[in-house]
Design an enzyme around this catalytic site. Structure first.
Site, short mmCIF file in Angstrom:
data_model
loop_
_atom_site.label_atom_id
_atom_site.label_comp_id
_atom_site.label_asym_id
_atom_site.label_seq_id
_atom_site.Cartn_x
_atom_site.Cartn_y
_atom_site.Cartn_z
N HIS A 1 5.74 1.63 2.26
CA HIS A 1 5.32 2.99 1.89
C HIS A 1 6.50 3.96 1.79
CE1 HIS A 1 5.57 3.42 6.21
NE2 HIS A 1 4.37 2.93 6.44
N ASP B 1 -1.53 1.23 1.79
CA ASP B 1 -1.54 1.83 3.13
C ASP B 1 -2.89 2.49 3.39
OD1 ASP B 1 -0.60 2.43 5.68
OD2 ASP B 1 0.48 4.22 5.06
#
Length: 345
Positions: free
Chosen positions: A173, A246
């Site tokens: 991420h 995520d």
């Protein structure tokens, strides 16, 4: 272009949680994704092969009838992780170890406090062919939250990559220009995942006109120059960048509170939102690599054989979803229009 067909995608970073929540999260991901890398930050965290296998069984039990969705399990690394833990996990089919600096995200208090002590463990992971997945932020309280990713690169990640070049590392991420540049310039053993929210949004979307708790995630949204750098990275079609949502569910009351939880629950709209981003960038031809090919190749896993078709058709993300326990959850992009929709038979 009004329709695009992709090799069935995978999600290389998500949070299913546990217990009743699995009844919502697993079907939401299994509707489109063939495989997913499952984060181990439960309470207690998944620190052994036996715990990973037990968690995998709970996920499989929550799959919709007829689904062949495959969870890919990870090990939560701590300063107590041993070489034998890594060997046992690899033998049990665990594909990666997850490095969380202690306190960096939800349920990470048990994580790594003295990172340098883990270098021997990283060596064992490289020998075993186990990937290292990194939440790349420092956590010292005096370091500004918007600077923590860059500081982690400078202080730790560059040293890990240099010291153990055979170790495959996924910088998860990523949120900054510096991270995108680091990954692009690093060896072929370094890659990154990028979330839909960090491509779609910047910190104005979190803070302007009121605090938007459902856009709050960690690492936190950054300036638009960083958002644009991430967009530019995926638009190149580089195999170093691939899909990792995520997706991180929290019940509505835990997000809309005086001390709200971090995480965007994007499973119901992620692929469609990625398509919207790539379309806006004039890079729809790069979406399949990002969503379906690069991650499998980096992990050394076979590409999926099925396909998913998206059509250019406007729809609205639901305002709320009711969890199996009766409590509501607000999905990412709730109440907003999305331009691409999955074509159902």
């Amino acid at each position: 272009m009004t329709q695009i067909t992709l090799t069935t995608p995978d999600d290389w970073h998500l949070h299913f949680r546990d217990g009743d929540m699995l009844g919502e999260t697993v079907p939401a991901t299994a509707r489109l994704f063939q495989r997913a890398i499952v984060m181990p930050n439960l309470v207690p965290p998944v620190t052994t092969a036996a715990m990973a296998l037990a968690y995998r069984d709970r996920i499989l039990a929550a799959r919709p009838q007829g689904s062949n969705f495959e969870p890919l399990m990870t090990l939560f690394l701590t300063n107590n992780t041993s070489a034998q833990d890594i060997i046992d996990a690899k033998a049990a089919g665990v594909v990666a170890g997850k490095l969380y600096p202690a306190g960096a995200t939800t349920n990470s208090d048990a994580a790594v406090k003295a990172l340098d002590e883990l270098f021997p463990i990283f060596e064992v992971m490289a020998q075993q062919g186990m990937l290292l997945l990194v939440h790349g932020e420092v956590t010292e309280s005096h370091i500004d939250i918007f600077d923590r990713e860059k500081m982690f690169i400078d202080r730790y990640l560059s040293r890990i990559v240099e010291a153990i070049p055979s170790l495959k590392v996924v910088f998860e991420h990523i949120t900054t220009k510096e991270a995108a540049e680091f990954v692009a310039e690093a060896s072929a053993n370094v890659a990154a995942t990028i979330t839909p929210q960090h491509l779609l949004l910047n910190r104005n979307d979190l803070l302007v006109g009121g605090v938007r708790p459902h856009n709050f995630c960690l690492p936190v949204l950054k300036r638009n120059i960083h958002q644009h750098a991430l967009q530019a990275a995926v638009a190149t079609g580089s195999s170093k960048f691939f899909l990792g949502t995520d997706s991180a569910p929290h019940e509505k009351h835990r997000k809309e509170s005086a001390c709200g939880c971090a995480g965007c629950y994007s499973a119901w709209s992620a692929l469609e939102l990625y398509a919207q981003v790539f379309d806006n960038l004039g890079a729809l031809d790069k979406l399949e690599g990002f969503a379906s090919l690069h991650g499998a190749d980096f992990y050394g896993l076979p590409r999926n054989s099925g396909t998913v078709t998206l059509v250019k058709q406007e729809w609205t993300v639901p305002e709320e979803i009711i969890l199996p326990n009766g409590n509501p959850i607000v999905p990412f992009f709730a109440g907003q229009k999305v331009n691409w929709k999955v074509k159902t038979a």
